[in-house]
Scaffold this active site. Structure first.
Site, PDB file in Angstrom:
ATOM      1  N   SER A 131      -3.278  32.432 -12.190  1.00 19.59           N
ATOM      2  CA  SER A 131      -2.472  32.616 -13.395  1.00 19.59           C
ATOM      3  C   SER A 131      -2.433  31.375 -14.275  1.00 19.59           C
ATOM      4  CB  SER A 131      -1.044  33.034 -13.008  1.00 19.59           C
ATOM      5  OG  SER A 131      -0.481  32.107 -12.097  1.00 19.59           O
ATOM      6  N   ASP A 144      -2.634  30.164  -2.485  1.00 22.21           N
ATOM      7  CA  ASP A 144      -2.918  30.060  -1.046  1.00 22.21           C
ATOM      8  C   ASP A 144      -1.789  29.305  -0.355  1.00 22.21           C
ATOM      9  OD1 ASP A 144      -6.291  30.459  -0.559  1.00 22.21           O
ATOM     10  OD2 ASP A 144      -5.527  30.223  -2.586  1.00 22.21           O
ATOM     11  N   HIS A 181       5.188  28.711 -13.664  1.00 22.65           N
ATOM     12  CA  HIS A 181       3.986  28.607 -14.475  1.00 22.65           C
ATOM     13  C   HIS A 181       4.161  27.473 -15.497  1.00 22.65           C
ATOM     14  CE1 HIS A 181       3.588  32.673 -12.777  1.00 22.65           C
ATOM     15  NE2 HIS A 181       2.294  32.405 -12.839  1.00 22.65           N
TER      16      HIS A 181
END
Length: 1569
Positions: free
Chosen positions: A172, A286, A427
């Site tokens: 993203s 991850d 983000h």
């Protein structure tokens, strides 16, 4: 209501879910504020729960919860709901170490009310501060912006202006989520602002939007590939920005493939000549999910997926430079969610990134995360530093490390600056993306080895420019950088040969006159004695042995017929009868053997299943002696009747299944553990008696041409000689290979162990005669040791003195268990295994048979024989405090003996047996002359040794979780049912020191007996992975008990507690003065404990009971004498947590639940053939281009994901085991998803539900075999009409599975559904494929045994009603009804017909066609839970159709079968959850196995010639001959070629005419059915 969700990845769905949940929560909060909580009167109000209730997400850990943890999950949700109803309690009221414990909040005096907005106001509209407006444009100070004078051919001479194409993959942060969002619009974080993305966006220009492409536009305004505007990766404006929100490293290979396809297909890109700059940035997600699946997101897998992606780019993309951006150091992000003043939506990020945000500071979880984070970074450097991507002049990969040690940017007051983040504080905003673009550009111009690895985002910095001296984008080569040396690699394989050869095959120069000099090649006759009609497996072993010996002497005479049948006269009667019949047979000279001159080898088998352990020991001893006498008579008969003969006596143990059904009416009363112990001891005793017979008779050696040998170890059916693990009855081929090799090895002169490399000792190997040991073994050419008796036990006084003076009880019966004195104990009891049952305690040193005797009266914690001066046990100690104590066991006998009383331990018991033992114990206490309510009881529980002994056999059943679960069930029952009880929970011993007893030959321990009893402890190699796992589990058992007790679960009543006694935690073997282990502490089997050890255990347990918690002895030294302790005036009580002033510690976090049925993939050999193969026998998985499937509802996916009978008829084709292609292998295990790892462009698989995306899944629910031909017609038509399939040249894999519906309806239509008709339908199907479809490999999956469905039971409407409808002919009849027996026979006949159909050469006529039977379902069994019940998670709601979990297991079974040679395929299903079960093709055997390539299958390993050789497809030693093997082949070939040429010359004219006609016919040929 979401038809588009199937197009999203899991990561995208997770992000959407989190953001939508948060947004709706915020809107509801705004409504409450706007409506003033509807509070216009005092008797009505509305509150909003502070946090949403999220199904499937643990409120404690943030990890997904599987559907099978419903009870636990509903508890958590209920507690969360309850907590939100109450007035909140300040966090400081909860100790830090208990914040993550499942706790029930209670109203308090100062906060007693249900929460409302008026008695406990909450904060609302926690908006972010306004972003600090920062200019996001950038000035470019570079003057030289010119390209190279000509297009460079080397990537190391690449200028910025030479770049013509940009591209990117990632997650993203590259997709651009939330870059342009306003500070408080969290919903807008779902928007992907790809045009603003730091490394690939192209919106605006550099003066307003700083991105890598906008910088490059100043060098080359025609640069292409950048993304614009808003949208996902499929939006045309995304162009070469193929990043996907939520992506993890497993997603990068597919992103890269999509990217390359787009570049190749774009008409504006000159794929061959344009220079491309590709940026890869991945790893954050991850790390966010690492704690949920540490295997999938391991460092190895992370770098593996990146390696796969980079390898693909290097292979496919010319003229490319790859920016591999190092994953950021992620833990500083945590600070954003630890400072409440920042108003970050923390619980939202708990959903998105639980493994980063939720761990406690300084916790082990956080330390692991940081280690893995650094591991990701380090592993990328190791990959690139290997030089792997600097082998081509036009391709390289450069690591850009500016994020390696990133720190949070800060405000002047020191707090993190939220303006660098999007509204979700996770983000990045455009402000951060600007700095990332600048940092990446600067990294590109910095030389390798001197790049900025910690960019300070708080300090302003300009863009760098290349210089005249260094005008190029920096690479390793133009930076004069030398890669660090990679780790040493193993030597490459230089050939594919095998060391499989037995060189000494020639017979002796003259016929031997002595039995001691007989070579295998000298044996002219091979025969057997001691078989019976039920010795089917032994017969197979002997058939294979005969085949092997025939290779040494092709003229071998044997009674076994050509069809491998053993004659009837060798299968009936006693040993003596068979010996007599054999003598007559050999004397008759029917097969041309010379009775006087030819050497004969006779194997005499003594079968253990003739014995039964029901009798008393004296009767067993008598039976054993009778059996040995029979052997003696049989051998003497052979001795008197035959000349030149070697008799090899072998003990054959037919296994538990046979043992339980032979002559033993009492076996049904024994547990599996008791039967295993009996079997092992009887086997050992009989072997010892036979050895004594051989010594006594001097091996019957009164002449040179006759001798008898005893095989050194018995042949044990059902126990692997390699691993010690039980072998299922369905692994017959593998098991008989092992037994044959063991039998053969015992026939030869033994080879020193040092001749076998350690790492090859466990390989299935064929031993060959050697130059120094060429003969069959006899006692005279290779003497063995006999009568290995134990040294005499050192006589040790087993009594004890009690020094305690105060032995008085409490003045009145105590009401609290924490005020309990030893004299207050009135009842003792115990449960456990053979150590508590007393097996072998009183046995004499060499009487192994006596280990079966249970000396319960001598048992350490419950025995009451004698008194303390002669027998030290816990009850005998307690008798000195209260002579009326009761419950102890006396004498000898099993748990049902009246004298056993409250000693309910059972030999061989494991933790799963303890709940039933406890229930039996409580029943006995309630029914006895015990005052159950008022008497104080001391109960000892000791278990775990047998769990560890069997762990490698069933790691699921004997897992740490199950171990503590069974103990918890037992303790819960005691707490509920038994008043006034103190439970001694003895910690399981540290078991691995026991191994030393069986590694020192001087101790004369019966090691192979222990290989039966405790294989998982004794058999692993030192320092092996198996041994490390065992020790981890051992410690896990100990730790889990502490966590259970430390939870305080058993300290909620004043009259009950459980105390762990840890004296065995770090036990060490007691030793002799010379340092060897002291065998006198053990019974004759070197496994159970002698009275000497039991004495020390009783003393240790007593002392542990009087030691305070936290200070108990946890490592008792058995070598050092120690006295019994006494309670003191200050501490007169048996110690508990309360009277020890002990505080329990917090429990450890629990492991993650299973969230999907995906699999991990570790195969490296993924390359296809160098050129497309023309032979199906040289087909690699990567060569498969098309998959297809035929069959019934199982292949159609009927009900695979259904949760109720309402959606049972839904066809979930995307998860179908053999043809489904939903998602990826990591989440959905199917054969196509495995194959997609080898060939991402695979076609034909089905997706989703229903018919729209069925691909080449032609299966029809309810289909019978009669309908298969129609499915084939539809398949051929679909393939030919599909424009993506090259029907002539693409290799196709077709899987056929049919027959279940035939059997389910057999009772209605027996004629049409007969086995012959079934076979004919299959034949028609295969014939059509053979004739009409080029380049095809057919997987014909063996039919399962449908009667097993009768065992699947569940108390639901679907299982009780729908199951009968689904398969009436199987489910309705009673278990033993004739109809069921008939159906089983038909089922077997179906299987036989399948085998017969493809066993011939009907389908061998084409090089591009093969049918392979995949038999993993041949012997079907239903998986069970740890509790022994059918695991219904493998079934759909009707308990008949299979669930997605079962589909995954079937896919693995089919795939693994494909990689196994024909004749050695696993013929049973192994349904145990393990993400790492997928096998890989080896370099030695890279092809999918067919009948043809299985015949010459190369071995998996090789060994030194002349010593040990590896079994390959057929056991064929290479014989030395004077003529090379290739000579006759060449001569034959030349002769054939000459004949062909002559014929061609004679008939050339005619042939040309025929060729023209054939060509015309071929042109006009059409497909017909």
């Amino acid at each position: 209501m979401c038809p588009c969700t199937h197009t999203y990845t899991d990561g995208e769905l997770k992000l959407q879910r989190a953001v939508l949940t948060h947004t709706l929560q915020e809107l509801l909060d705004e409504l409450m504020v706007q409506k003033h909580w509807y509070r216009d009167r005092d008797d009505f109000t509305v509150t909003l729960q502070a946090t949403p209730l999220i199904r499937g997400l643990s409120s404690q850990t943030g990890k997904p919860i599987g559907e099978f943890e419903a009870s636990k999950r509903t508890d958590e949700l209920m507690l969360q709901l309850w907590k939100n109803l109450l007035q909140p309690m300040d966090d400081q009221h909860i100790p830090d170490h208990k914040k993550n414990i499942l706790t029930l909040q209670c109203p308090t005096e100062d906060r007693p009310f249900l929460r409302t907005e008026f008695n406990t106001p909450s904060s609302h509209h926690r908006n972010a501060d306004h972003f600090i407006q920062t200019h996001t444009g950038t000035e470019l100070p570079c003057e030289d912006r010119s390209p190279s004078s000509s297009i460079p051919t080397s990537v190391h001479e690449l200028r910025p202006a030479d770049i013509k194409v940009v591209a990117a993959v990632g997650d993203s942060l590259t997709a651009g989520n939330g870059i342009g969002s306003s500070p408080n619009d969290i919903l807008d974080v779902l928007r992907q602002y790809r045009g603003l993305s730091w490394c690939i966006g192209g919106d605006g220009d550099l003066t307003t939007v700083t991105t890598l492409p906008n910088i490059l536009k100043h060098f080359n305004h025609n640069v292409k590939g950048y993304s614009l505007g808003v949208g996902n990766q499929d939006n045309p404006q995304a162009f070469l920005n193929q990043a996907v929100p939520g992506a993890t490293s497993p997603d990068i290979p597919s992103q890269v493939r999509t990217l390359v396809t787009k570049m190749k297909n774009d008409v504006n890109i000159n794929f061959e000549s344009d220079w491309k700059l590709i940026t890869i940035f991945i790893g954050g997600n991850d790390l966010c999910a690492y704690c949920e699946n540490n295997l999938l997101y391991s460092v190895e897998n992370y770098v593996g997926f990146l390696k796969e992606s980079l390898d693909y780019l290097q292979k496919e993309v010319p003229r490319a430079l790859v920016n591999l951006v190092e994953p950021l150091y992620i833990t500083p992000l945590r600070e954003m969610h630890m400072d409440a003043s920042l108003n970050c939506p923390t619980w939202l990020v708990n959903m998105l990134c639980p493994c980063v945000v939720m761990p406690e500071p300084n916790s082990e979880a956080l330390q692991i995360l940081e280690t893995v984070n650094r591991g990701y970074q380090r592993s990328l450097h190791e990959l690139i530093d290997s030089g792997r991507y600097d082998t081509q002049s036009d391709f390289t990969v450069v690591i850009q490390p500016f994020l390696r040690d990133i720190a949070l940017p800060r405000l002047p007051d020191g707090r993190p600056d939220r303006s660098y983040f999007s509204a979700d504080c996770f983000h990045l905003s455009q402000k951060s993306q600007t700095l990332m673009a600048r940092s990446l550009w600067n990294n590109m111009l910095e030389p390798v080895g001197s790049k900025t690895s910690s960019q300070d985002f708080n300090s302003a910095f300009d863009l760098k420019c290349s210089t005249n001296d260094s005008p190029f984008i920096r690479t390793s080569k133009n930076s004069d950088y030398t890669y660090s040396a990679p780790s040493s690699k193993t030597d490459p394989i230089t050939n594919r040969g095998s060391d499989f050869s037995c060189n000494i095959l020639a017979p002796s120069d003259s016929k031997p006159t002595s039995a001691d000099t007989v070579r295998p090649s000298d044996v002219a006759v091979l025969s057997y004695v001691g078989l019976n009609e039920e010795s089917t497996e032994l017969s197979t072993v002997l058939s294979k042995l005969t085949e092997l010996v025939t290779l040494f002497n092709p003229g071998l005479v044997t009674p076994i017929s050509e069809d491998k049948r053993i004659p009837q006269f060798l299968q009936h009667g006693t040993l003596v009868d068979q010996a007599n019949e054999l003598s007559l047979y050999l004397q008759s000279n029917k097969q041309g053997a010379d009775e006087n001159q030819d050497w004969k080898l006779v194997l005499l088998f003594v079968q253990l299943d003739r014995l039964c352990a029901c009798e008393q020991q004296e009767q067993i001893s008598s039976l054993l002696k009778q059996l040995v006498e029979e052997v003696d008579i049989a051998v003497q008969l052979l001795h008197s009747q035959l000349k030149k003969i070697i008799v090899s006596v072998a003990l054959w143990d037919g296994g538990l299944n046979t043992f339980q059904t032979k002559m033993c009416p009492c076996t049904h009363t024994y547990t599996d553990g008791e039967l295993k112990l009996q079997r092992a001891v009887l086997t050992h005793t009989l072997q010892e008696l036979l050895d004594e017979l051989m010594v006594q008779k001097h091996w019957y050696r009164d002449r040179d041409d006759f001798t008898v040998t005893l095989q050194a170890t018995p042949l044990i059916r059902g126990l692997s000689s390699q691993t010690g693990k039980p072998i299922g009855e369905f692994e017959a081929s593998k098991r008989t290979d092992e037994l044959m090799l063991q039998l053969w090895k015992n026939l030869l002169q033994p080879m020193d162990d040092q001749h076998i490399p350690d790492h090859k000792k466990n390989i299935l190997t064929l031993q060959c005669p050697t130059e120094d040991r060429p003969f069959l073994r006899t006692e005279f050419n290779t003497p063995s040791s006999h009568h290995r008796n134990a040294d005499h036990f050192i006589q040790t006084h087993t009594g004890t003195e009690l020094p305690c003076e105060d032995r008085s009880p409490s003045s009145s019966i105590p009401t609290s268990v924490h005020e309990l004195r030893p004299a207050d104990i009135k009842v003792v009891a115990a449960v456990g295994d053979s150590l508590t049952a007393g097996n072998g305690i009183g046995s004499s040193p060499n009487n192994v048979l006596d280990v079966l005797r249970q000396y319960r009266g001598l048992s350490w914690c419950i025995g009451g024989d004698g008194n303390l001066t002669t027998v030290t046990t816990l009850p005998n100690i307690l008798k000195h405090f209260n002579h009326n104590v009761t419950g102890y066991s006396l004498g000898v006998g099993d748990q049902n003996n009246p004298q056993a009383f409250l000693n309910q331990a059972v030999p061989g018991a494991k933790s799963r047996d303890i709940p039933s033992q406890v229930r039996t114990l409580v029943t006995k206490m309630k029914n006895d002359n015990i005052n159950f309510e008022s008497d104080w009881k001391l109960i000892t529980i000791f278990i775990g040794g047998n769990d560890l002994c069997a762990y490698c056999e069933n790691s699921l059943l004997y897992s740490v979780e199950n171990y503590v679960g069974f103990l918890k069930e037992s303790l819960d029952y005691l707490q509920k049912e038994v008043p006034r009880a103190l439970v001694n929970l003895v910690e399981p011993l540290y078991i691995t020191p026991l191994r030393e007893m069986h590694m020192d030959a001087s101790l004369n321990c019966p090691t192979w007996l222990l290989n039966i009893l405790c294989p998982c402890v004794v058999m692993p190699e030192p320092n092996s992975e198996a041994l490390q796992i065992l020790e981890t589990v051992n410690r896990g058992y100990q730790r889990s008990l502490h966590e259970l007790i430390e939870s305080g679960r058993y300290d909620t009543q004043s009259d009950f507690t459980v105390v762990i006694q840890p004296f065995l935690r770090d036990i060490a073997l007691p030793r002799l003065p010379d340092g060897r282990p002291d065998r006198s502490y053990f019974s004759p089997d070197c496994f159970h404990l002698s009275q000497k050890a039991q004495t020390v255990m009783a003393r240790s347990l007593w002392n542990n009971m009087l030691e305070p918690l936290g200070s108990k002895t946890s490592s008792q030294d058995f070598d050092s004498p120690f006295e019994l302790k006494c309670s003191t005036n200050d501490s007169p009580f048996i110690r508990t947590y309360k009277n020890s002033d002990y505080m329990y510690s917090a429990p450890s976090p629990k492991p993650d639940p299973i969230t999907n049925w995906g699999s991990d993939f570790s195969c490296n050999n993924l390359a296809p053939s160098e050129s497309q193969p023309t032979s199906v026998h040289m087909l690699r998985p990567s060569d498969i281009q098309v998959v297809a499937a035929l069959g019934d509802s199982l292949t159609a996916g009927t009900g695979a994901k259904s949760n109720s009978i309402l959606d049972l008829n839904t066809e979930y084709k995307g998860v179908s085991w053999s043809i489904g292609g939903d998602q990826a292998l990591e989440t959905v295990t199917t054969l196509p998803n495995i194959l997609k790892k080898f060939n991402p462009d695979l076609k034909g698989f089905s997706k989703g539900q229903g018919q729209l995306q069925k691909g080449f899944n032609m299966a029809v629910a309810g289909a019978k075999s009669l309908e298969l031909p129609a499915q084939v017609q539809a398949l051929i038509k679909a393939m030919k009409e599909n424009t993506e399939v090259n029907f002539e040249s693409d290799w196709k894999l077709v899987t056929i599975f049919i027959g279940t519906t035939d059997l389910c309806n057999y009772c209605y239509d027996q004629n049409n559904l007969s086995p012959k008709n079934f076979s004919n339908n299959l034949m028609l199907t295969l014939d059509m494929l053979y004739k009409e479809v080029p380049r095809v490999l057919v997987n014909l999956v063996d039919l399962m045994q449908v009667d097993v469905f009768k065992t699947v039971k569940k108390d639901t409407l679907g299982c009780s009603l729908q199951q009968r409808v689904s398969c009436h002919c199987v489910i309705n009849p009673a278990n033993n009804a004739p109809e069921i027996e008939e159906l089983k026979r038909i089922n077997r006949n179906y299987q036989t017909e399948i085998e017969y159909l493809i066993s011939g050469d009907r389908y061998d006529g084409k090089e591009d066609f093969a049918v392979v039977l995949q038999p993993f379902f041949h012997y079907s069994f239903i998986p069970q839970t740890g509790l022994g019940e059918v695991d219904t998670s493998f079934f759909s709601a009707d308990c008949f159709h299979l669930s997605e979990r079962a589909h995954a297991e079937m896919a693995i079974g089919l795939w693994n079968n494909m990689l196994e040679p024909v004749g050695r395929k696993q013929a049973y299903n192994n349904f145990t959850h393990d993400r790492a079960k997928i096998h890989c093709p080896s370099e030695a055997s890279p092809f999918i196995f067919t009948k043809a390539n299985s015949q010459a299958a190369p071995p998996k390993t090789t060994v030194d010639p002349g010593s040990i050789t590896t079994i390959s497809a057929t056991i064929l030693p290479k014989c030395s001959t004077p003529i090379p093997v290739w000579v006759p082949v060449v001569v034959g070939f030349v002769s054939l070629l000459a004949g062909i040429i002559i014929c061609w010359l004679i008939m050339s004219a005619v042939q040309r005419k025929k060729s023209k006609k054939s060509a015309k016919a071929a042109h006009n040929k059409e497909t017909g059915f």
